[in-house]
Design a protein around this motif. Structure first.
Motif, PDB file in Angstrom:
ATOM      1  N   GLY A   1      43.353  26.228  20.617  1.00  0.00           N
ATOM      2  CA  GLY A   1      43.148  26.961  21.866  1.00  0.00           C
ATOM      3  C   GLY A   1      43.760  26.029  23.072  1.00  0.00           C
ATOM      4  N   CYS A   2      42.806  25.173  23.638  1.00  0.00           N
ATOM      5  CA  CYS A   2      42.985  24.444  24.792  1.00  0.00           C
ATOM      6  C   CYS A   2      42.236  23.481  25.234  1.00  0.00           C
ATOM      7  CB  CYS A   2      42.727  25.507  26.348  1.00  0.00           C
ATOM      8  SG  CYS A   2      41.032  25.756  26.500  1.00  0.00           S
ATOM      9  N   ILE A   3      42.367  22.552  26.042  1.00  0.00           N
ATOM     10  CA  ILE A   3      41.487  21.298  26.339  1.00  0.00           C
ATOM     11  C   ILE A   3      40.981  21.788  27.686  1.00  0.00           C
ATOM     12  CG2 ILE A   3      41.248  18.959  26.610  1.00  0.00           C
ATOM     13  CD1 ILE A   3      42.301  19.506  24.078  1.00  0.00           C
ATOM     14  N   PRO A   4      39.778  22.078  27.856  1.00  0.00           N
ATOM     15  CA  PRO A   4      39.332  22.584  29.082  1.00  0.00           C
ATOM     16  C   PRO A   4      39.505  21.609  30.311  1.00  0.00           C
ATOM     17  CG  PRO A   4      37.708  23.083  27.716  1.00  0.00           C
ATOM     18  CD  PRO A   4      38.818  22.068  27.228  1.00  0.00           C
ATOM     19  N   VAL A   5      40.234  22.144  31.425  1.00  0.00           N
ATOM     20  CA  VAL A   5      40.509  21.253  32.629  1.00  0.00           C
ATOM     21  C   VAL A   5      40.219  21.921  33.974  1.00  0.00           C
ATOM     22  CG1 VAL A   5      42.191  19.544  31.471  1.00  0.00           C
ATOM     23  CG2 VAL A   5      43.022  21.958  32.368  1.00  0.00           C
ATOM     24  N   ALA A   6      40.046  21.205  35.037  1.00  0.00           N
ATOM     25  CA  ALA A   6      40.076  21.881  36.402  1.00  0.00           C
ATOM     26  C   ALA A   6      41.408  22.012  36.764  1.00  0.00           C
ATOM     27  CB  ALA A   6      39.276  20.717  37.383  1.00  0.00           C
ATOM     28  N   LYS A   7      41.699  22.678  38.006  1.00  0.00           N
ATOM     29  CA  LYS A   7      43.104  23.115  38.478  1.00  0.00           C
ATOM     30  C   LYS A   7      43.874  21.706  38.695  1.00  0.00           C
ATOM     31  CE  LYS A   7      41.761  27.413  40.318  1.00  0.00           C
ATOM     32  NZ  LYS A   7      41.677  28.003  41.799  1.00  0.00           N
ATOM     33  N   ASP A   8      43.207  20.401  38.840  1.00  0.00           N
ATOM     34  CA  ASP A   8      44.413  19.381  39.016  1.00  0.00           C
ATOM     35  C   ASP A   8      44.602  18.842  37.860  1.00  0.00           C
ATOM     36  OD1 ASP A   8      41.709  18.249  38.467  1.00  0.00           O
ATOM     37  OD2 ASP A   8      41.312  17.262  40.484  1.00  0.00           O
TER      38      ASP A   8
ATOM     39  N   THR B   1      42.095  17.389  35.592  1.00  0.00           N
ATOM     40  CA  THR B   1      41.088  16.657  35.304  1.00  0.00           C
ATOM     41  C   THR B   1      40.308  17.345  34.096  1.00  0.00           C
ATOM     42  OG1 THR B   1      40.917  15.879  37.742  1.00  0.00           O
ATOM     43  CG2 THR B   1      38.975  15.749  36.156  1.00  0.00           C
ATOM     44  N   PHE B   2      39.915  16.441  33.342  1.00  0.00           N
ATOM     45  CA  PHE B   2      39.245  17.072  31.889  1.00  0.00           C
ATOM     46  C   PHE B   2      37.768  17.448  32.536  1.00  0.00           C
ATOM     47  CE2 PHE B   2      42.176  14.055  29.704  1.00  0.00           C
ATOM     48  CZ  PHE B   2      42.971  15.156  29.134  1.00  0.00           C
ATOM     49  N   GLN B   3      37.516  18.921  32.059  1.00  0.00           N
ATOM     50  CA  GLN B   3      35.913  19.360  32.573  1.00  0.00           C
ATOM     51  C   GLN B   3      35.056  18.777  31.467  1.00  0.00           C
ATOM     52  OE1 GLN B   3      37.339  23.521  32.537  1.00  0.00           O
ATOM     53  NE2 GLN B   3      36.634  23.501  34.867  1.00  0.00           N
ATOM     54  N   ALA B   4      33.928  18.679  31.915  1.00  0.00           N
ATOM     55  CA  ALA B   4      32.865  17.982  30.778  1.00  0.00           C
ATOM     56  C   ALA B   4      32.088  18.982  30.477  1.00  0.00           C
ATOM     57  CB  ALA B   4      32.285  16.841  31.900  1.00  0.00           C
ATOM     58  N   PHE B   5      31.526  19.205  29.334  1.00  0.00           N
ATOM     59  CA  PHE B   5      30.594  19.957  28.755  1.00  0.00           C
ATOM     60  C   PHE B   5      29.316  18.932  28.472  1.00  0.00           C
ATOM     61  CE2 PHE B   5      28.349  21.660  24.903  1.00  0.00           C
ATOM     62  CZ  PHE B   5      27.686  22.832  25.369  1.00  0.00           C
ATOM     63  N   GLU B   6      28.168  19.514  29.277  1.00  0.00           N
ATOM     64  CA  GLU B   6      26.882  18.904  29.249  1.00  0.00           C
ATOM     65  C   GLU B   6      26.059  19.296  28.094  1.00  0.00           C
ATOM     66  OE1 GLU B   6      26.319  16.408  31.465  1.00  0.00           O
ATOM     67  OE2 GLU B   6      28.073  16.643  32.517  1.00  0.00           O
TER      68      GLU B   6
ATOM     69  N   GLY C   1      37.795  16.138  27.267  1.00  0.00           N
ATOM     70  CA  GLY C   1      38.992  15.831  26.467  1.00  0.00           C
ATOM     71  C   GLY C   1      38.737  15.694  24.913  1.00  0.00           C
ATOM     72  N   ARG C   2      39.481  14.527  24.597  1.00  0.00           N
ATOM     73  CA  ARG C   2      39.365  14.389  22.993  1.00  0.00           C
ATOM     74  C   ARG C   2      38.037  14.125  22.541  1.00  0.00           C
ATOM     75  NH1 ARG C   2      43.002   9.878  19.642  1.00  0.00           N
ATOM     76  NH2 ARG C   2      42.094  10.562  17.646  1.00  0.00           N
TER      77      ARG C   2
ATOM     78  N   GLN D   1      49.823  13.808  29.805  1.00  0.00           N
ATOM     79  CA  GLN D   1      48.510  13.306  29.806  1.00  0.00           C
ATOM     80  C   GLN D   1      47.831  13.743  28.661  1.00  0.00           C
ATOM     81  OE1 GLN D   1      46.302  14.686  33.554  1.00  0.00           O
ATOM     82  NE2 GLN D   1      44.734  15.494  32.045  1.00  0.00           N
ATOM     83  N   LEU D   2      48.230  14.968  28.035  1.00  0.00           N
ATOM     84  CA  LEU D   2      47.132  15.188  26.873  1.00  0.00           C
ATOM     85  C   LEU D   2      47.724  14.325  25.480  1.00  0.00           C
ATOM     86  CD1 LEU D   2      47.706  19.308  26.713  1.00  0.00           C
ATOM     87  CD2 LEU D   2      45.419  17.864  27.451  1.00  0.00           C
ATOM     88  N   LEU D   3      48.846  14.213  25.716  1.00  0.00           N
ATOM     89  CA  LEU D   3      49.389  13.217  24.476  1.00  0.00           C
ATOM     90  C   LEU D   3      48.900  11.783  24.758  1.00  0.00           C
ATOM     91  CD1 LEU D   3      53.282  14.306  24.485  1.00  0.00           C
ATOM     92  CD2 LEU D   3      51.492  14.643  22.550  1.00  0.00           C
ATOM     93  N   GLU D   4      48.692  11.332  25.779  1.00  0.00           N
ATOM     94  CA  GLU D   4      48.135   9.877  26.153  1.00  0.00           C
ATOM     95  C   GLU D   4      46.682  10.059  25.601  1.00  0.00           C
ATOM     96  OE1 GLU D   4      48.002   6.801  29.655  1.00  0.00           O
ATOM     97  OE2 GLU D   4      48.050   8.823  30.116  1.00  0.00           O
ATOM     98  N   GLU D   5      46.000  11.127  26.156  1.00  0.00           N
ATOM     99  CA  GLU D   5      44.655  11.238  25.796  1.00  0.00           C
ATOM    100  C   GLU D   5      44.446  11.172  24.244  1.00  0.00           C
ATOM    101  OE1 GLU D   5      40.260  12.180  26.257  1.00  0.00           O
ATOM    102  OE2 GLU D   5      41.997  11.405  27.431  1.00  0.00           O
ATOM    103  N   PHE D   6      45.140  11.490  23.482  1.00  0.00           N
ATOM    104  CA  PHE D   6      45.205  11.475  21.836  1.00  0.00           C
ATOM    105  C   PHE D   6      45.822  10.396  21.260  1.00  0.00           C
ATOM    106  CE2 PHE D   6      43.529  15.754  23.144  1.00  0.00           C
ATOM    107  CZ  PHE D   6      42.631  15.995  22.313  1.00  0.00           C
ATOM    108  N   GLY D   7      46.248   9.396  22.194  1.00  0.00           N
ATOM    109  CA  GLY D   7      47.023   8.392  21.714  1.00  0.00           C
ATOM    110  C   GLY D   7      48.467   8.612  21.074  1.00  0.00           C
TER     111      GLY D   7
END
Length: 640
Positions: free
Chosen positions: A414-421, A423-428, A436-437, A515-521
């Motif tokens: 599916g996706c990695i939830p992010v804001a419009k800029d 930035t990875f969105q956080a699930f509380e 992110g990852r 940015q996604l690739l970097e997040e996952f190493g």
């Protein structure tokens, strides 16, 4: 000496054994990288998937053309390809076409020779031991004698020809041809990636699961439709009602009863008693699809309403139970003005149509009636104890994950939830933030824990699996909410809009994919993100962000083919690079055999490697290098 080194010494008790293994592993590193095959969003379309698997997304045909063009006519090339895809059917077809026994015997001799030649080509990427494992045990000796001897060599020519003749004379030709065709299929693709959504919409997800369980090497990234089924077996009544509603909507309740042996009689009787015909709930059918019984369409329509209303009630109960899920925009039964037959959404009132709320208590709209409670309890018990379904989903969990990092590429449904800029969105969740990852790792952990726990009745733990189905920050969903209620009961379009996460716009940007690739190493220059989930419409491109993002949901599901215009995308990754394959809609196996109709359309190069990749460039190569380092260290200290 470490524990691992001791194990190695036990496996290789002599110095010469270690030297032999080092030599073997060093040689393997120099073999060409084997082919990976990516498919996505199969949605129960077994026949199209099976054909794609058999032809290796055109890989079989390509190898035939490369090696036999000029020696075989285009028709004979297609007949040869079809034989490899469907050996039993093509053998029967050819026997009916050939004029006499002599012509048949000649066809056998020519075909076996061509198969051995093609087998040599497909075997070049593998060690002899790996090829042997792919051979039919009944024909290992014969195949290896034919495979590793040159029929043109004078001293061996008579020997080679006698083997061929004996296969014909001893009535073994059919068995040998069939076995060799399946070996070629097996060697053409080394590993299969399934990027989600095996279940829902199409008629035979159970057959897809059986095929995957037999497949030699596979991994699966779960899709949102897959987790619905996992949730039902894990004890979530809400997941179960969602999947039953989808099966009723697409006229696929036979999957539940016939494929998985779950009796829907109790549900059917309840639905017949409480619901009438309703245009909004009639099943979606394909062109020329007919119902077996005259009243079958009405029966499905009634069941469709029953499970939808129970789903809406259970959603209200979930909202109270899990406030952290923030379900205000989805839970709507309590927003109805029963006198005016209106509902308030985002401050606006909308007229309701096609209503079927006879079992809803206006004062307590989320309460199940006694009959509904009994139907839910009975069905949930059946789902949780369905042997065949449990076997399939056990496999789905064992081979599945939220994402996969494989040979430099990032795979998720599916996706990695992010804001419009970006930035990875956080699930509380319980005082912790996940993004992110880390969010995907958390979701995978929760899903596996909920699925493996033994439940009695509805599972609170399985609520998290439901959240993956349609939660606003679910990596498998990617929208602000699912507007199912509005699609059934409101004529206007505004409340039906499902706003996508910013990810789906940003994935068109190269910087974001890096940015996604970097997040996952992963390497930002060489890596790719491979997605499914959202059908690529006719006016859209599957390759985005300067070739960093590849979306391969192209319309396996017949329900999506009017908007995609094709029969699906697949992806091949071999030693030369990545190729996107576009498929025509699949017709039938009979059409493929009798008319030689293939579903390959076009190939598009995503990237071309400057140097042909070898095993040394892969994840397996990295593991081999680690093993070599350890073996060399043990060898250097062996005499001590």
């Amino acid at each position: 000496m470490s524990y691992v080194e001791k194990l190695v010494r036990e496996k290789f008790p002599t110095k010469q054994a270690i030297i032999t293994e080092i030599t073997n592993l060093e040689a393997i590193l120099n073999l060409p990288k084997a082919t990976e095959h990516y498919v996505s969003d199969l949605h129960g379309e077994f026949n199209a998937f099976d054909h794609t698997l058999r032809n290796g997304s055109g890989n079989v045909k390509q190898k035939i053309v490369e090696n036999f063009a000029g020696r075989l006519t285009p028709k004979n090339i297609q007949d040869f390809a079809t034989l490899i895809y469907y050996p039993e059917d093509e053998l029967a077809f050819q026997k009916g076409e050939l004029p006499d026994q002599e012509a048949l015997e000649q066809w056998y001799l020519n075909t076996i020779s061509n198969l051995i030649e093609l087998l040599k080509v497909t075997a070049t990427k593998y060690t002899r031991s790996k090829v042997r494992k792919a051979l039919n045990p009944d024909f290992v000796y014969i195949t290896e004698e034919l495979l590793y001897n040159d029929q043109q060599e004078h001293d061996k020519k008579n020997y080679y020809n006698k083997i061929l003749r004996n296969l014909v004379d001893l009535k073994q030709s059919d068995y040998f041809i069939t076995a060799t065709c399946y070996t070629i299929q097996r060697l053409v693709v080394d590993h299969l990636h399934v990027i989600g959504d095996i279940y829902d919409r199409g008629p035979a997800p159970d057959k897809i699961m059986e095929t995957l369980m037999r497949y030699h090497s596979v991994d699966i990234q779960w899709g949102n439709h897959d987790v619905l089924w996992l949730g039902a077996v894990a004890g979530s009544a809400l997941c179960m009602m969602n999947l039953l509603r989808i099966c009723a909507r697409y006229n696929n309740l036979a999957i539940i009863e016939e494929a998985y042996g779950i009796n829907l009689r109790h549900l059917s009787m309840f639905a017949e008693k409480n619901y009438e015909d309703n245009e909004a709930f009639r099943p979606k059918t394909l062109e020329n699809e007919e119902f077996v019984m005259p009243d079958e369409k009405l029966q499905i329509t009634q069941i469709h309403q029953a499970v939808a209303v129970i789903q809406f009630k259970l959603e209200g109960q979930l909202k109270k139970r899990r406030p952290e899920f923030k379900l205000d925009e989805m839970v709507l039964l309590n927003q109805i003005n029963w006198e005016k037959k209106e509902i308030k959404i985002d401050g606006l009132n909308y007229k309701l149509e096609n209503t079927c709320f006879g079992t809803v208590n206006h004062e307590a709209p989320f309460e199940l009636t006694e009959e509904e409670s009994e139907v839910v309890r009975s069905l949930l018990n059946s789902f949780m104890n369905a042997t065949k379904l449990r076997k399939h989903l056990d496999f789905l969990v064992s081979k599945g994950s939220m994402y996969k990092v494989y040979n430099g590429n990032l795979l998720f449904h599916g996706c990695i939830p992010v804001a419009k800029d970006g930035t990875f969105q956080a699930f509380e969740y319980e005082g912790e933030s996940y993004s992110g990852r880390r969010l995907l790792d958390f979701c995978e952990q929760k899903l596996k824990k909920a699925y493996r726990k033994v439940h009695k009745g509805e599972s609170v733990e399985a609520d998290m699996i439901w959240y993956l189905w349609q939660g606003s920050l679910s990596p498998l969903f990617g929208k602000h909410c699912m507007t199912t209620f509005a699609r059934y009961f409101i004529a206007k379009d505004e409340p039906k809009v499902e706003h996508k996460n910013a990810y789906f716009e940003l994935r068109k940007e190269e910087w974001f994919c890096k940015q996604l690739l970097e997040e996952f190493g992963l390497n930002q220059e060489n890596g790719h993100v491979i997605n499914g989930h959202t059908p690529v419409k006719k006016e859209q491109e599957p390759i985005l962000a300067n070739k960093k993002m590849i979306v391969i949901d192209g319309g396996y599901s017949k329900a999506y083919q009017p908007i995609t215009g094709i029969g699906g995308y697949t992806l091949l990754y071999n030693s030369y690079g990545l190729q996107l394959v576009t498929h025509h809609p699949f017709t039938s196996k009979n059409d493929a055999v009798k008319n030689g109709r293939d579903i390959i359309s076009t190939r598009k190069i995503v990237n071309q490697e400057l140097e042909r990749q070898t095993v040394a460039d892969t994840d397996i190569g990295k593991e081999i290098k680690k093993s070599l380092e350890m073996l060399r260290e043990i060898l250097s200290n062996y005499d001590n």
